[in-house]
Design a protein around this motif. Structure first.
Motif, PDB file in Angstrom:
ATOM      1  N   LEU A 107       2.633 -56.749   2.071  1.00  0.00           N
ATOM      2  CA  LEU A 107       1.900 -55.715   1.343  1.00  0.00           C
ATOM      3  C   LEU A 107       2.839 -54.835   0.530  1.00  0.00           C
ATOM      4  O   LEU A 107       2.495 -54.359  -0.562  1.00  0.00           O
ATOM      5  CB  LEU A 107       1.097 -54.857   2.331  1.00  0.00           C
ATOM      6  CG  LEU A 107       0.178 -53.779   1.744  1.00  0.00           C
ATOM      7  CD1 LEU A 107      -0.935 -54.424   0.909  1.00  0.00           C
ATOM      8  CD2 LEU A 107      -0.424 -52.926   2.854  1.00  0.00           C
ATOM      9  N   GLY A 108       4.037 -54.630   1.046  1.00  0.00           N
ATOM     10  CA  GLY A 108       5.024 -53.797   0.359  1.00  0.00           C
ATOM     11  C   GLY A 108       5.943 -54.575  -0.557  1.00  0.00           C
ATOM     12  O   GLY A 108       7.036 -54.082  -0.876  1.00  0.00           O
ATOM     13  N   ASP A 109       5.529 -55.794  -0.939  1.00  0.00           N
ATOM     14  CA  ASP A 109       6.329 -56.635  -1.844  1.00  0.00           C
ATOM     15  C   ASP A 109       7.744 -56.875  -1.316  1.00  0.00           C
ATOM     16  O   ASP A 109       8.728 -56.846  -2.069  1.00  0.00           O
ATOM     17  CB  ASP A 109       6.402 -56.007  -3.248  1.00  0.00           C
ATOM     18  CG  ASP A 109       5.045 -55.969  -3.937  1.00  0.00           C
ATOM     19  OD1 ASP A 109       4.248 -56.913  -3.720  1.00  0.00           O
ATOM     20  OD2 ASP A 109       4.775 -54.999  -4.672  1.00  0.00           O
ATOM     21  N   GLY A 110       7.838 -57.089  -0.012  1.00  0.00           N
ATOM     22  CA  GLY A 110       9.130 -57.387   0.583  1.00  0.00           C
ATOM     23  C   GLY A 110       9.939 -56.182   0.982  1.00  0.00           C
ATOM     24  O   GLY A 110      11.018 -56.316   1.572  1.00  0.00           O
ATOM     25  N   LYS A 111       9.441 -54.970   0.689  1.00  0.00           N
ATOM     26  CA  LYS A 111      10.125 -53.743   1.086  1.00  0.00           C
ATOM     27  C   LYS A 111       9.661 -53.339   2.486  1.00  0.00           C
ATOM     28  O   LYS A 111       8.473 -53.455   2.810  1.00  0.00           O
ATOM     29  CB  LYS A 111       9.841 -52.606   0.106  1.00  0.00           C
ATOM     30  CG  LYS A 111      10.254 -52.915  -1.334  1.00  0.00           C
ATOM     31  CD  LYS A 111      11.751 -53.111  -1.450  1.00  0.00           C
ATOM     32  CE  LYS A 111      12.151 -53.373  -2.908  1.00  0.00           C
ATOM     33  NZ  LYS A 111      13.617 -53.602  -3.044  1.00  0.00           N
ATOM     34  N   PRO A 112      10.556 -52.833   3.347  1.00  0.00           N
ATOM     35  CA  PRO A 112      10.219 -52.604   4.753  1.00  0.00           C
ATOM     36  C   PRO A 112       9.631 -51.237   5.072  1.00  0.00           C
ATOM     37  O   PRO A 112       9.433 -50.911   6.244  1.00  0.00           O
ATOM     38  CB  PRO A 112      11.577 -52.762   5.454  1.00  0.00           C
ATOM     39  CG  PRO A 112      12.550 -52.215   4.457  1.00  0.00           C
ATOM     40  CD  PRO A 112      12.002 -52.603   3.100  1.00  0.00           C
ATOM     41  N   TRP A 113       9.297 -50.418   4.073  1.00  0.00           N
ATOM     42  CA  TRP A 113       8.977 -49.019   4.356  1.00  0.00           C
ATOM     43  C   TRP A 113       7.620 -48.849   5.034  1.00  0.00           C
ATOM     44  O   TRP A 113       7.437 -47.923   5.820  1.00  0.00           O
ATOM     45  CB  TRP A 113       9.073 -48.197   3.082  1.00  0.00           C
ATOM     46  CG  TRP A 113      10.358 -48.442   2.380  1.00  0.00           C
ATOM     47  CD1 TRP A 113      10.551 -48.840   1.097  1.00  0.00           C
ATOM     48  CD2 TRP A 113      11.677 -48.360   2.962  1.00  0.00           C
ATOM     49  NE1 TRP A 113      11.890 -49.001   0.825  1.00  0.00           N
ATOM     50  CE2 TRP A 113      12.604 -48.712   1.960  1.00  0.00           C
ATOM     51  CE3 TRP A 113      12.163 -48.021   4.232  1.00  0.00           C
ATOM     52  CZ2 TRP A 113      13.980 -48.740   2.179  1.00  0.00           C
ATOM     53  CZ3 TRP A 113      13.519 -48.048   4.464  1.00  0.00           C
ATOM     54  CH2 TRP A 113      14.413 -48.403   3.448  1.00  0.00           C
ATOM     55  N   TYR A 114       6.668 -49.728   4.766  1.00  0.00           N
ATOM     56  CA  TYR A 114       5.403 -49.684   5.505  1.00  0.00           C
ATOM     57  C   TYR A 114       5.643 -49.999   6.986  1.00  0.00           C
ATOM     58  O   TYR A 114       5.006 -49.418   7.867  1.00  0.00           O
ATOM     59  CB  TYR A 114       4.391 -50.667   4.915  1.00  0.00           C
ATOM     60  CG  TYR A 114       3.820 -50.266   3.574  1.00  0.00           C
ATOM     61  CD1 TYR A 114       3.705 -48.927   3.203  1.00  0.00           C
ATOM     62  CD2 TYR A 114       3.389 -51.231   2.664  1.00  0.00           C
ATOM     63  CE1 TYR A 114       3.184 -48.559   1.978  1.00  0.00           C
ATOM     64  CE2 TYR A 114       2.861 -50.876   1.424  1.00  0.00           C
ATOM     65  CZ  TYR A 114       2.766 -49.535   1.090  1.00  0.00           C
ATOM     66  OH  TYR A 114       2.245 -49.180  -0.125  1.00  0.00           O
ATOM     67  N   VAL A 115       6.549 -50.926   7.242  1.00  0.00           N
ATOM     68  CA  VAL A 115       6.893 -51.276   8.628  1.00  0.00           C
ATOM     69  C   VAL A 115       7.543 -50.082   9.316  1.00  0.00           C
ATOM     70  O   VAL A 115       7.223 -49.761  10.469  1.00  0.00           O
ATOM     71  CB  VAL A 115       7.838 -52.495   8.667  1.00  0.00           C
ATOM     72  CG1 VAL A 115       8.155 -52.883  10.106  1.00  0.00           C
ATOM     73  CG2 VAL A 115       7.238 -53.676   7.916  1.00  0.00           C
ATOM     74  N   ALA A 116       8.457 -49.422   8.612  1.00  0.00           N
ATOM     75  CA  ALA A 116       9.132 -48.253   9.176  1.00  0.00           C
ATOM     76  C   ALA A 116       8.133 -47.134   9.471  1.00  0.00           C
ATOM     77  O   ALA A 116       8.223 -46.465  10.515  1.00  0.00           O
ATOM     78  CB  ALA A 116      10.212 -47.762   8.213  1.00  0.00           C
ATOM     79  N   PHE A 117       7.181 -46.945   8.573  1.00  0.00           N
ATOM     80  CA  PHE A 117       6.177 -45.900   8.787  1.00  0.00           C
ATOM     81  C   PHE A 117       5.293 -46.234   9.989  1.00  0.00           C
ATOM     82  O   PHE A 117       4.928 -45.344  10.768  1.00  0.00           O
ATOM     83  CB  PHE A 117       5.325 -45.733   7.521  1.00  0.00           C
ATOM     84  CG  PHE A 117       4.353 -44.586   7.590  1.00  0.00           C
ATOM     85  CD1 PHE A 117       4.805 -43.274   7.566  1.00  0.00           C
ATOM     86  CD2 PHE A 117       2.991 -44.818   7.701  1.00  0.00           C
ATOM     87  CE1 PHE A 117       3.919 -42.209   7.641  1.00  0.00           C
ATOM     88  CE2 PHE A 117       2.097 -43.764   7.776  1.00  0.00           C
ATOM     89  CZ  PHE A 117       2.560 -42.452   7.746  1.00  0.00           C
ATOM     90  N   PHE A 118       4.960 -47.502  10.147  1.00  0.00           N
ATOM     91  CA  PHE A 118       4.184 -47.958  11.311  1.00  0.00           C
ATOM     92  C   PHE A 118       4.929 -47.630  12.605  1.00  0.00           C
ATOM     93  O   PHE A 118       4.348 -47.088  13.566  1.00  0.00           O
ATOM     94  CB  PHE A 118       3.942 -49.466  11.181  1.00  0.00           C
ATOM     95  CG  PHE A 118       3.370 -50.121  12.408  1.00  0.00           C
ATOM     96  CD1 PHE A 118       2.094 -49.815  12.866  1.00  0.00           C
ATOM     97  CD2 PHE A 118       4.111 -51.073  13.104  1.00  0.00           C
ATOM     98  CE1 PHE A 118       1.567 -50.430  13.990  1.00  0.00           C
ATOM     99  CE2 PHE A 118       3.590 -51.693  14.223  1.00  0.00           C
ATOM    100  CZ  PHE A 118       2.319 -51.368  14.675  1.00  0.00           C
ATOM    101  N   LEU A 119       6.217 -47.943  12.665  1.00  0.00           N
ATOM    102  CA  LEU A 119       7.026 -47.636  13.850  1.00  0.00           C
ATOM    103  C   LEU A 119       7.123 -46.130  14.070  1.00  0.00           C
ATOM    104  O   LEU A 119       7.058 -45.654  15.212  1.00  0.00           O
ATOM    105  CB  LEU A 119       8.420 -48.238  13.684  1.00  0.00           C
ATOM    106  CG  LEU A 119       9.433 -47.966  14.791  1.00  0.00           C
ATOM    107  CD1 LEU A 119       8.927 -48.474  16.137  1.00  0.00           C
ATOM    108  CD2 LEU A 119      10.784 -48.604  14.455  1.00  0.00           C
ATOM    109  N   PHE A 120       7.260 -45.367  12.997  1.00  0.00           N
ATOM    110  CA  PHE A 120       7.355 -43.905  13.063  1.00  0.00           C
ATOM    111  C   PHE A 120       6.095 -43.298  13.693  1.00  0.00           C
ATOM    112  O   PHE A 120       6.177 -42.451  14.604  1.00  0.00           O
ATOM    113  CB  PHE A 120       7.569 -43.352  11.654  1.00  0.00           C
ATOM    114  CG  PHE A 120       7.607 -41.856  11.572  1.00  0.00           C
ATOM    115  CD1 PHE A 120       8.778 -41.157  11.803  1.00  0.00           C
ATOM    116  CD2 PHE A 120       6.455 -41.141  11.255  1.00  0.00           C
ATOM    117  CE1 PHE A 120       8.807 -39.765  11.729  1.00  0.00           C
ATOM    118  CE2 PHE A 120       6.473 -39.751  11.171  1.00  0.00           C
ATOM    119  CZ  PHE A 120       7.658 -39.064  11.410  1.00  0.00           C
ATOM    120  N   ILE A 121       4.923 -43.728  13.250  1.00  0.00           N
ATOM    121  CA  ILE A 121       3.658 -43.183  13.739  1.00  0.00           C
ATOM    122  C   ILE A 121       3.445 -43.534  15.211  1.00  0.00           C
ATOM    123  O   ILE A 121       3.075 -42.678  16.035  1.00  0.00           O
ATOM    124  CB  ILE A 121       2.478 -43.708  12.894  1.00  0.00           C
ATOM    125  CG1 ILE A 121       2.549 -43.130  11.480  1.00  0.00           C
ATOM    126  CG2 ILE A 121       1.149 -43.348  13.543  1.00  0.00           C
ATOM    127  CD1 ILE A 121       2.414 -41.635  11.409  1.00  0.00           C
TER     128      ILE A 121
END
Length: 451
Positions: A402-416
């Motif tokens: 979803l993030g076009d290969g960028k990991p920031w959505y994954v990081a936000f998921f872990l953060f929440i």
């Protein structure tokens, strides 16, 4: 049914206590070895073996779906084996769970690939994974209790952390076996038959673990509970759990999420992200996890020892807080594509996050539930939260796409998720026993023993 405290009694001899710890460790090692070899295999080789006609990203998501589907039956296993663990005993229940987990893992190594039998290959893989998940669902609660319920109160943090060390040993064995196969075999050999070796090796641990568990005694707390607990009515442990422990059940569930999600993102997803998305050699993340898990073997008991002095809750809060803090820096460090920095990120992320929480988790959760619903309570909190943990690589892979290969959505998921767990741990309070009723029942019990 009135709940009572475990009554004071003579401690186990050192030899008997070592046997109990060894029995818990052996079963937990089987669980974590099986868990991590499946997760590693799903990330590295299941896509081309069982989903060869899919696009690479879709094949990876499908492979991680087989990893995650096993978590769907873990809650059922936790409820079923938790019931028998509280009613019949910890020991006999754990013998059954060990047999189920070990045999299904061994059989996975014999599954023909998609090229051999077509669609039946992923179907059989999924069926065995579901059965394996059912057995794993009853393993955690009992394996932890075998040691904690037989240990002196002032040493339960340390002794309870020793079987938890099996997680680090399991990662080290799983990644080590895959690393050796990857090193000594060609790509064609590894994809043809080499990937089966880690699954076949589970048979060795099954035999050793079964022998040890057959010669381990029932826990002191459970035997005492059976001797002095009133029997005026019989209530299923699951029903009594929600009647008397609803708040702590939900808090334990929430507290467990950060440990489960962070562990799977750092290990299972992290290996794939580094080798596939960053296009680096898979030796780099495999070696990183080997080093991280080796350090975890020391970090885990050390954390348990510290928790006996400052409390399990404070230690757990530190681990959850670190996951909140490290969610984004973890992927920033991986993005440098430097081998040493990637190793450092995996070592720090694994040992100061999930390992810290995992070390004290069973001891903290044990204090939240009464003895005769404890197996069910631990199993429920662990296995229902494990659904999200098991789905984390799948969720992370989808968020990465979803993030076009960028990991920031994954990081936000872990953060929440980590932030939610931190709040739940903050609100945890030990279970309040009826001390007056306990003293009266213990006096009666002690009198009957002396006369």
């Amino acid at each position: 049914m009135s709940e009572i405290l475990p009554v004071p009694q003579e401690e186990l001899s050192r030899k008997a206590m070592r046997r109990v710890v060894l029995g818990s460790f052996a079963g937990a090692l089987m669980e974590w070895y099986d868990f991590f070899i499946f997760g590693t295999a799903a990330g590295l080789i299941f896509a081309p073996l069982f989903f060869p006609d899919s696009e690479p990203f879709i094949g990876l998501i499908a492979a991680f779906a087989t990893f995650g589907v096993g978590f769907l039956t873990r809650p059922l296993g936790g409820i079923v084996f938790g019931h028998f663990g509280d009613k019949v005993g910890r020991k006999i229940t754990l013998i059954w769970t060990l047999g189920i987990v070990g045999s299904t893992t061994f059989l996975i190594g014999f599954i023909p690939t998609y090229q051999d039998i077509g669609i039946w290959a992923p179907v059989i893989l999924m069926i065995l994974r579901l059965i394996q998940g059912f057995g794993l669902g009853g393993e955690y609660g009992g394996a932890a209790l075998m040691t904690i319920e037989s240990a002196p109160q002032e040493k339960r943090g340390f002794l309870g952390s020793l079987p938890q060390t099996a997680a680090s040993v399991g990662i080290m064995l799983a990644t080590g076996v895959f690393a050796l196969c990857n090193y000594f075999l060609t790509q064609d050999q590894f994809l043809s038959w080499g990937w089966r070796i880690p699954f076949w090796l589970s048979a060795v641990m099954l035999v050793v673990g079964m022998f040890i568990r057959l010669h381990t005694e029932e826990t002191l707390d459970y035997k005492t509970q059976k001797m002095v607990a009133p029997r005026e009515k019989i209530v299923p442990p699951l029903i009594e759990l929600f009647q008397k422990h609803p708040r702590n059940t939900l808090l334990a569930f929430g507290a467990r999420l950060a440990e489960s999600v962070s562990s799977n993102i750092i290990n299972a997803f992290g290996i794939v992200y580094i080798s596939s998305q960053l296009a680096l050699s898979r030796d780099i993340p495999l070696t990183g996890m080997l080093i991280a898990s080796a350090i975890g073997m020391v970090c885990c008991p050390l954390t348990g020892w510290i928790s006996d002095r400052i409390g399990q809750k404070r230690v757990y809060l530190f681990g959850a807080g670190f996951c909140v803090f490290f969610a984004f820096p973890f992927f920033l460090l991986l993005g440098t594509e430097s081998k040493l920095i990637i190793w450092s990120a995996m070592i720090l992320g694994y040992n100061l996050g999930p390992t810290i929480m995992f070390s004290v988790q069973p001891t903290l959760f044990t204090s939240m539930f009464g003895t005769h619903v404890r197996y069910t309570g631990l199993s429920f909190a662990y296995q229902f939260s494990a659904i999200l943990g098991g789905m984390s690589p799948l969720i992370a892979s989808s968020l990465l796409a979803l993030g076009d290969g960028k990991p920031w959505y994954v990081a936000f998921f872990l953060f929440i998720i980590s932030g939610l767990s931190f709040i739940c741990v903050w609100l945890i309070e030990p279970y309040s026993h009826n001390k007056k009723d306990t003293r009266k029942k213990f006096t009666s019990y002690r009198y009957s023993r002396e006369h």
